[in-house]
Write a protein that holds these residues in place. Structure first.
Motif, PDB file in Angstrom:
ATOM      1  N   GLN A   1      24.918  27.258  -3.407  1.00  0.00           N
ATOM      2  CA  GLN A   1      26.123  27.453  -4.227  1.00  0.00           C
ATOM      3  C   GLN A   1      25.964  27.010  -5.675  1.00  0.00           C
ATOM      4  O   GLN A   1      26.605  27.561  -6.562  1.00  0.00           O
ATOM      5  CB  GLN A   1      27.295  26.686  -3.605  1.00  0.00           C
ATOM      6  CG  GLN A   1      27.743  27.274  -2.280  1.00  0.00           C
ATOM      7  CD  GLN A   1      28.887  26.477  -1.679  1.00  0.00           C
ATOM      8  OE1 GLN A   1      29.233  25.393  -2.163  1.00  0.00           O
ATOM      9  NE2 GLN A   1      29.466  27.007  -0.608  1.00  0.00           N
ATOM     10  N   LYS A   2      25.151  26.000  -5.888  1.00  0.00           N
ATOM     11  CA  LYS A   2      25.151  25.378  -7.214  1.00  0.00           C
ATOM     12  C   LYS A   2      23.897  25.637  -8.053  1.00  0.00           C
ATOM     13  O   LYS A   2      23.894  25.344  -9.248  1.00  0.00           O
ATOM     14  CB  LYS A   2      25.333  23.852  -7.077  1.00  0.00           C
ATOM     15  CG  LYS A   2      26.565  23.446  -6.293  1.00  0.00           C
ATOM     16  CD  LYS A   2      27.851  23.735  -7.043  1.00  0.00           C
ATOM     17  CE  LYS A   2      29.056  23.251  -6.250  1.00  0.00           C
ATOM     18  NZ  LYS A   2      30.320  23.590  -6.950  1.00  0.00           N
TER      19      LYS A   2
ATOM     20  N   ILE B   1      20.199  30.530 -10.215  1.00  0.00           N
ATOM     21  CA  ILE B   1      18.865  31.076 -10.453  1.00  0.00           C
ATOM     22  C   ILE B   1      18.832  31.885 -11.749  1.00  0.00           C
ATOM     23  O   ILE B   1      17.885  31.771 -12.534  1.00  0.00           O
ATOM     24  CB  ILE B   1      18.450  31.989  -9.265  1.00  0.00           C
ATOM     25  CG1 ILE B   1      18.466  31.207  -7.949  1.00  0.00           C
ATOM     26  CG2 ILE B   1      17.092  32.625  -9.509  1.00  0.00           C
ATOM     27  CD1 ILE B   1      17.384  30.208  -7.781  1.00  0.00           C
ATOM     28  N   ASN B   2      19.859  32.674 -11.974  1.00  0.00           N
ATOM     29  CA  ASN B   2      19.853  33.495 -13.186  1.00  0.00           C
ATOM     30  C   ASN B   2      19.907  32.643 -14.450  1.00  0.00           C
ATOM     31  O   ASN B   2      19.258  32.964 -15.445  1.00  0.00           O
ATOM     32  CB  ASN B   2      21.020  34.492 -13.153  1.00  0.00           C
ATOM     33  CG  ASN B   2      20.768  35.557 -12.095  1.00  0.00           C
ATOM     34  OD1 ASN B   2      19.624  35.970 -11.868  1.00  0.00           O
ATOM     35  ND2 ASN B   2      21.831  35.982 -11.419  1.00  0.00           N
ATOM     36  N   GLU B   3      20.623  31.524 -14.374  1.00  0.00           N
ATOM     37  CA  GLU B   3      20.657  30.607 -15.528  1.00  0.00           C
ATOM     38  C   GLU B   3      19.257  30.009 -15.767  1.00  0.00           C
ATOM     39  O   GLU B   3      18.771  29.957 -16.890  1.00  0.00           O
ATOM     40  CB  GLU B   3      21.676  29.481 -15.265  1.00  0.00           C
ATOM     41  CG  GLU B   3      21.816  28.505 -16.439  1.00  0.00           C
ATOM     42  CD  GLU B   3      22.711  27.305 -16.100  1.00  0.00           C
ATOM     43  OE1 GLU B   3      23.329  27.292 -15.006  1.00  0.00           O
ATOM     44  OE2 GLU B   3      22.760  26.366 -16.925  1.00  0.00           O
TER      45      GLU B   3
ATOM     46  N   GLY C   1      21.025  23.027 -16.251  1.00  0.00           N
ATOM     47  CA  GLY C   1      21.280  23.766 -15.012  1.00  0.00           C
ATOM     48  C   GLY C   1      20.507  23.232 -13.817  1.00  0.00           C
ATOM     49  O   GLY C   1      20.727  23.660 -12.682  1.00  0.00           O
ATOM     50  N   GLY C   2      19.594  22.289 -14.076  1.00  0.00           N
ATOM     51  CA  GLY C   2      18.830  21.681 -12.987  1.00  0.00           C
ATOM     52  C   GLY C   2      19.716  20.788 -12.119  1.00  0.00           C
ATOM     53  O   GLY C   2      20.699  20.231 -12.606  1.00  0.00           O
TER      54      GLY C   2
ATOM     55  N   VAL D   1      25.220  12.215  -3.558  1.00  0.00           N
ATOM     56  CA  VAL D   1      25.705  12.733  -4.843  1.00  0.00           C
ATOM     57  C   VAL D   1      24.918  13.968  -5.199  1.00  0.00           C
ATOM     58  O   VAL D   1      23.692  13.992  -5.045  1.00  0.00           O
ATOM     59  CB  VAL D   1      25.445  11.742  -6.010  1.00  0.00           C
ATOM     60  CG1 VAL D   1      26.407  12.005  -7.149  1.00  0.00           C
ATOM     61  CG2 VAL D   1      25.489  10.323  -5.555  1.00  0.00           C
ATOM     62  N   LEU D   2      25.603  14.975  -5.669  1.00  0.00           N
ATOM     63  CA  LEU D   2      24.928  16.146  -6.224  1.00  0.00           C
ATOM     64  C   LEU D   2      25.361  16.288  -7.677  1.00  0.00           C
ATOM     65  O   LEU D   2      26.556  16.419  -7.981  1.00  0.00           O
ATOM     66  CB  LEU D   2      25.280  17.415  -5.452  1.00  0.00           C
ATOM     67  CG  LEU D   2      24.495  18.633  -5.956  1.00  0.00           C
ATOM     68  CD1 LEU D   2      23.067  18.614  -5.436  1.00  0.00           C
ATOM     69  CD2 LEU D   2      25.189  19.929  -5.589  1.00  0.00           C
ATOM     70  N   LEU D   3      24.382  16.253  -8.569  1.00  0.00           N
ATOM     71  CA  LEU D   3      24.667  16.344 -10.003  1.00  0.00           C
ATOM     72  C   LEU D   3      24.015  17.586 -10.583  1.00  0.00           C
ATOM     73  O   LEU D   3      22.957  18.020 -10.116  1.00  0.00           O
ATOM     74  CB  LEU D   3      24.105  15.114 -10.729  1.00  0.00           C
ATOM     75  CG  LEU D   3      24.572  13.754 -10.228  1.00  0.00           C
ATOM     76  CD1 LEU D   3      23.878  12.642 -11.005  1.00  0.00           C
ATOM     77  CD2 LEU D   3      26.088  13.627 -10.372  1.00  0.00           C
TER      78      LEU D   3
END
Lengths: 360, 360
Positions: free
Chosen positions: A40-41, A44-46, A207-208, A355-357
């Protein structure tokens, strides 16, 4: 970090490799969450905004000898590969490079020799203190760390200073200690975690993603969620009480105990959030506490003693010498046996923080 | 490469770290040549053609525990830094990343723990077989390898096949052997060196440099420079003759000796040139033979025995078992003592080959 914080290397019966199934539970419970997060996060295109993406860099910070890390890296590379496949095409799946980070004194030999032969990535060793920048600027696409960020870079200085109001005499950790001690631990944590996040902010591409899992606490008081204290039964306090018993028998000096403290801190979501927000470099995509299924693996006294011995032995030997270690963990196992309720998984109130950042 | 080719780790009296001053001489003698090469052949403006260069990647292939590698990396990063300073400016000196490569079974622990604290680069461990691509495509700016490329990836199969005309019965190396044996070694070398060069061609950026130093040979016959044979006194042949003596005494079986061969080949400039040219990826900027000042460090029998033991012990134990090693190197030292002329530096006819290549 000091050399003594390194886990026991090799693959012997007392090694970290053979005594980390508890932490391994983290991978199991975090797996579906991380897979979903990648789906979801991870945009890939970014990430491919400059055209094709040939190399995808992943790093595991504080990987130890790698046994739990290999499972996580397999899961992460597979999920990212599937993502590329569905959004772009199979032919556009990049080459994966996994940087295994731990301190220079970590047992990298065991790590490298245990690398799964069927892996879909190239493995690289990244020795060094993860509170500093270790990789080139804007080179990293996915950062991961499991069961490492509760370790402080050092015991807060005030806690070991007899002239400070935060001197932690007669204890080996902040559990049950005065507020000054708790505050000293909390501010050391904010400093260390802040340094970790700043260093990763340098390394991550825009975006990472960064997925972090580590043991934490739930504040005891709902009215005061800033209390950095929890009802987690403190294993370190139990080790402390064994040390005090040994002092009474003259097996270890009281002064030695007074000058020893565990460099570990269990943060809680609100506190962590504040540290992350202070960096100004991340969006918090997800933050939550998880139950640890690994605790079901530590239901007998000896297994639990071996587990904590593997984690803490280096640290304890460094301060107390190696003579006391067998006795200390024998006493520890006996104390546990004497109160079997403590060993029941339902009484293990430990939580993990996930945590997801996303790097802004 | 097989596990057994790895040098003895650690820092004990028999370790490679303590017995590699001979190879260390390579750094001394190659230093002015590499410094000059960096000054004259590293085209900073070409490398910076896309603007600023933030990161400069260097890799040492076959670094072992690093003791000689650290000297080389210090020298190389300093020379490149000075080059940037004079052609661009101090502020444009990039961050240096040094990838230390060796097989996964190498003693990386000793390497990482011995890293010089005052280094001007970030150190990264790159475990894996250097005959394959290990780094991202077009990522590497400077490749280096010292005292590694004379090792073959394996003993040529024909040499150990009793049904082949190249079967090397009664010897342990190609020194003094039939032409078929020499040819089998030579074609294995061409294959291995070719694979190494192809892999590096993938990794190096256009304009990137590669400096290689390794022991080689001078053809005996001027009329036939393709003779892959030289007048270098063969240490491996001397070890072979000690093994044959032990076979006569029943200490080791003849069959064991017949099935053992050193996976080492000493190429000579003309042969190497042909292998490099076949890749079509490099300009040969420099190729020459150098004298090795390190040989002055091995002027007594025991020092020389320790040196070869550190280099070959793993390989020999793997085939013959560890029981024979002490006796073998005692015999070796005695043989040397019995002919002191062999130990005189003037009689050490070994040469090193130095090559500087530029990626087209």
């Amino acid at each position: 970090m000091a050399q003594s914080y390194v886990m026991i290397g090799g693959e012997g019966p007392l090694s970290y490799a053979k005594n980390s199934s508890y932490q391994g539970g983290v991978v199991d419970v975090a797996k579906p969450i991380i897979e979903e997060a990648i789906k979801q996060k991870l945009d890939i295109n970014e990430l491919c905004s400059n055209g094709l993406m040939n190399n995808f860099w992943i790093a595991d910070f504080g990987c130890s000898t790698g046994h739990n890390s290999f499972l996580a890296m397999q899961m992460i590379t597979r999920a990212i590969g599937e993502n590329f496949q569905s959004i772009r095409s199979v032919s556009q799946i990049p080459d994966f490079y996994v940087f295994f980070n731990d301190q220079v004194t970590n047992d990298f030999n065991t790590l490298f020799r245990s690398l799964p032969p069927e892996r879909h990535y190239r493995a690289i060793g990244l020795p060094g203190d993860y509170h500093r920048c270790l990789l080139p600027k804007a080179s990293l696409h996915f950062a991961y760390s499991s069961w490492a960020l509760h370790w402080l870079s050092q015991v807060p200085k005030a806690v070991e200073d007899p002239n400070s109001p935060a001197w932690n005499k007669g204890r080996v950790h902040y559990s049950g200690a005065r507020q000054e001690v708790v505050d000293a631990y909390s501010s050391q944590y904010a400093k260390d975690m802040g340094a970790f996040l700043e260093a990763r902010a340098q390394e991550l591409v825009s975006g990472g993603l960064m997925a972090l899992v580590f043991p934490g606490a739930i504040p005891t008081s709902v009215e005061n969620p800033n209390t950095s204290y929890s009802d987690v039964p403190s294993e370190t306090a139990l080790i402390g009480s064994c040390l005090m018993d040994m002092a009474k028998k003259g097996r270890v000096s009281q002064a030695k105990i007074d000058s020893f403290n565990f460099p570990i801190y269990f943060t809680f979501p609100e506190e962590l959030k504040a540290v992350i927000e202070r960096t100004g470099s991340y969006n918090i995509e997800r933050i939550e506490t998880l139950d640890n299924p690994g605790k079901h693996t530590l239901t007998n006294a000896n297994a639990r003693a071996s587990f904590y011995r593997a984690a803490f032995e280096g640290l304890l030997i460094d301060h107390f010498g190696c003579e006391i270690i067998d006795e200390l963990f024998d006493r520890y196992a006996h104390k546990l046996e004497a109160s079997p309720a403590v060993l029941h998984p339902d009484n293990d109130k430990s939580v993990m923080i996930f945590v997801l950042l996303k790097r802004i």
